[in-house]
Scaffold this motif. Structure first.
Motif, PDB file in Angstrom:
ATOM      1  N   TYR A   1       0.818  -1.213   0.000  1.00 40.11           N
ATOM      2  CA  TYR A   1       0.000   0.000   0.000  1.00 40.11           C
ATOM      3  C   TYR A   1       0.854   1.267   0.000  1.00 40.11           C
ATOM      4  O   TYR A   1       0.350   2.356  -0.275  1.00 40.11           O
ATOM      5  N   GLY A   2       2.142   1.122   0.299  1.00 41.69           N
ATOM      6  CA  GLY A   2       3.029   2.273   0.218  1.00 41.69           C
ATOM      7  C   GLY A   2       3.137   2.827  -1.186  1.00 41.69           C
ATOM      8  O   GLY A   2       3.490   3.990  -1.379  1.00 41.69           O
ATOM      9  N   ALA A   3       2.825   1.988  -2.190  1.00 43.51           N
ATOM     10  CA  ALA A   3       2.835   2.475  -3.571  1.00 43.51           C
ATOM     11  C   ALA A   3       1.739   3.503  -3.795  1.00 43.51           C
ATOM     12  O   ALA A   3       1.847   4.356  -4.688  1.00 43.51           O
ATOM     13  N   LEU A   4       0.675   3.424  -2.998  1.00 48.19           N
ATOM     14  CA  LEU A   4      -0.385   4.426  -3.076  1.00 48.19           C
ATOM     15  C   LEU A   4       0.019   5.679  -2.308  1.00 48.19           C
ATOM     16  O   LEU A   4      -0.045   6.785  -2.831  1.00 48.19           O
ATOM     17  N   SER A   5       0.431   5.481  -1.061  1.00 44.69           N
ATOM     18  CA  SER A   5       0.944   6.577  -0.244  1.00 44.69           C
ATOM     19  C   SER A   5       1.305   6.017   1.122  1.00 44.69           C
ATOM     20  O   SER A   5       0.782   4.973   1.547  1.00 44.69           O
ATOM     21  N   ALA A   6       2.179   6.719   1.815  1.00 37.92           N
ATOM     22  CA  ALA A   6       2.517   6.321   3.186  1.00 37.92           C
ATOM     23  C   ALA A   6       1.281   6.409   4.079  1.00 37.92           C
ATOM     24  O   ALA A   6       1.119   5.616   5.011  1.00 37.92           O
ATOM     25  N   ARG A   7       0.388   7.340   3.784  1.00 44.31           N
ATOM     26  CA  ARG A   7      -0.836   7.469   4.571  1.00 44.31           C
ATOM     27  C   ARG A   7      -1.715   6.227   4.435  1.00 44.31           C
ATOM     28  O   ARG A   7      -2.256   5.725   5.426  1.00 44.31           O
ATOM     29  N   GLN A   8      -1.886   5.737   3.197  1.00 41.75           N
ATOM     30  CA  GLN A   8      -2.685   4.533   2.991  1.00 41.75           C
ATOM     31  C   GLN A   8      -2.084   3.347   3.734  1.00 41.75           C
ATOM     32  O   GLN A   8      -2.808   2.532   4.329  1.00 41.75           O
ATOM     33  N   ARG A   9      -0.778   3.245   3.703  1.00 39.62           N
ATOM     34  CA  ARG A   9      -0.108   2.149   4.410  1.00 39.62           C
ATOM     35  C   ARG A   9      -0.320   2.257   5.913  1.00 39.62           C
ATOM     36  O   ARG A   9      -0.612   1.267   6.583  1.00 39.62           O
ATOM     37  N   TRP A  10      -0.188   3.455   6.459  1.00 36.40           N
ATOM     38  CA  TRP A  10      -0.372   3.683   7.900  1.00 36.40           C
ATOM     39  C   TRP A  10      -1.804   3.351   8.320  1.00 36.40           C
ATOM     40  O   TRP A  10      -2.025   2.654   9.315  1.00 36.40           O
ATOM     41  N   VAL A  11      -2.779   3.850   7.577  1.00 40.27           N
ATOM     42  CA  VAL A  11      -4.180   3.621   7.934  1.00 40.27           C
ATOM     43  C   VAL A  11      -4.478   2.120   7.968  1.00 40.27           C
ATOM     44  O   VAL A  11      -5.131   1.624   8.906  1.00 40.27           O
ATOM     45  N   ARG A  12      -4.016   1.392   6.988  1.00 36.53           N
ATOM     46  CA  ARG A  12      -4.291  -0.043   6.948  1.00 36.53           C
ATOM     47  C   ARG A  12      -3.527  -0.796   8.032  1.00 36.53           C
ATOM     48  O   ARG A  12      -4.033  -1.769   8.599  1.00 36.53           O
ATOM     49  N   ALA A  13      -2.323  -0.336   8.347  1.00 36.99           N
ATOM     50  CA  ALA A  13      -1.566  -0.970   9.427  1.00 36.99           C
ATOM     51  C   ALA A  13      -2.251  -0.748  10.769  1.00 36.99           C
ATOM     52  O   ALA A  13      -2.336  -1.660  11.597  1.00 36.99           O
ATOM     53  N   VAL A  14      -2.759   0.461  10.999  1.00 34.00           N
ATOM     54  CA  VAL A  14      -3.470   0.739  12.246  1.00 34.00           C
ATOM     55  C   VAL A  14      -4.750  -0.081  12.317  1.00 34.00           C
ATOM     56  O   VAL A  14      -5.107  -0.615  13.378  1.00 34.00           O
ATOM     57  N   ARG A  15      -5.449  -0.197  11.200  1.00 32.88           N
ATOM     58  CA  ARG A  15      -6.679  -0.991  11.200  1.00 32.88           C
ATOM     59  C   ARG A  15      -6.372  -2.443  11.583  1.00 32.88           C
ATOM     60  O   ARG A  15      -7.103  -3.053  12.381  1.00 32.88           O
TER      61      ARG A  15
END
Length: 273
Positions: free
Chosen positions: A223-237
């Motif tokens: 998901y980092g390919a989309l953005s670091a924010r997308q990766r963070w949100v999914r990791a927190v979820r």
């Protein structure tokens, strides 16, 4: 009106280093989660910037940010070093005053008790055994419904971890970062507050939390390919399946995650249950 200077302020002088916007992440979070208490205060709410350092930037910024929530908020910068207070008073204005003091929070007569005390990068120089007494003393100064926010950040505010406490003790821990510069969630370990920084070792809850966060972060690397924010949100979820995350995606998208204090607190001591 200035408070009477105490003969012996409680605490020790900090290094005093600061920079503009260093505490923006903490301020943004305070305005979001404590805004209802500020808006609902029956009289102009009082906030304290404890240990603002060699320059008054953080106190001025706190006033500006809180006044977007409640326009009559008052901020008192409290600093133990008299020369810093004297210099800061040149920057005082309506709603912003500077007083000499420490953990006793010596506000002027008639100011009332603070609805917010922010203590950023203050306890870093103290021993872990001294944290409980400092927290207890500051919490005792809070108005009903008040909040103490105590934590540590890097020099320009990219990485920040803070504990939120009410009069009853610690409630939550928030991890916040500029996601574009984050290698892994455990990069935040070096900014853990004094109550936790020496507990980031195997067998301690905060170590387990950061370990699990790193695993989720690594597994969701695509998901980092989309953005670091997308990766963070999914990791927190994913993290929230096993840890008591207390906030929602609107905060995660800001590069934050908040968990209950009881989940990461070291065994024993103030508020660890």
């Amino acid at each position: 009106m200035h408070a009477r200077a105490p003969s012996r302020p409680v605490g020790t002088v900090t290094r005093g280093t600061t920079s503009p916007n260093r505490l923006r992440r903490m301020d943004r979070w305070i305005a979001a989660v404590h805004g209802a208490a500020l808006r609902g205060a029956p009289s102009p709410p009082v906030a304290v910037d404890l240990g603002y350092g060699a320059a008054p930037w953080t106190a001025r910024e706190l006033l500006t940010r809180l006044r977007t929530v409640r326009a009559d908020t008052r901020v008192y910068g409290v600093e133990i070093e008299p020369e810093r207070v004297a210099a800061a008073r040149a920057c005082a204005r309506e709603g912003l005053c500077f007083v000499r003091g420490g953990f006793e929070i010596p506000l002027p007569d008639g100011a009332g008790r603070p609805l917010l005390i922010r203590a950023a990068n203050v306890l870093r120089q103290y021993g872990e055994s001294e944290v409980a007494a400092a927290w207890g003393r500051l919490c005792a100064r809070l108005a009903p419904g008040g909040l103490l926010v105590e934590g540590t950040c890097d020099e320009i505010g990219r990485r920040h971890v803070w504990v939120a406490l009410g009069p009853e003790g610690p409630r939550t821990v928030t991890f916040a970062a500029r996601l574009g510069s984050l290698g892994a969630p455990s990069d935040l370990a070096e900014r853990l507050p004094k109550a936790l920084i020496h507990r980031n070792v195997p067998g301690e809850p905060v170590y387990a939390f950061l370990r699990d966060f790193d695993r989720a972060w690594a597994e969701l690397a695509p998901y980092g390919a989309l953005s670091a924010r997308q990766r963070w949100v999914r990791a927190v979820r994913r993290l929230s399946a096993d840890w008591p995350v207390t906030d929602r995606e609107s905060r995660w998208r800001q590069g934050e995650v908040t968990v209950r204090w009881s989940a990461v607190a070291p065994g024993g001591g103030f508020g660890s249950s």
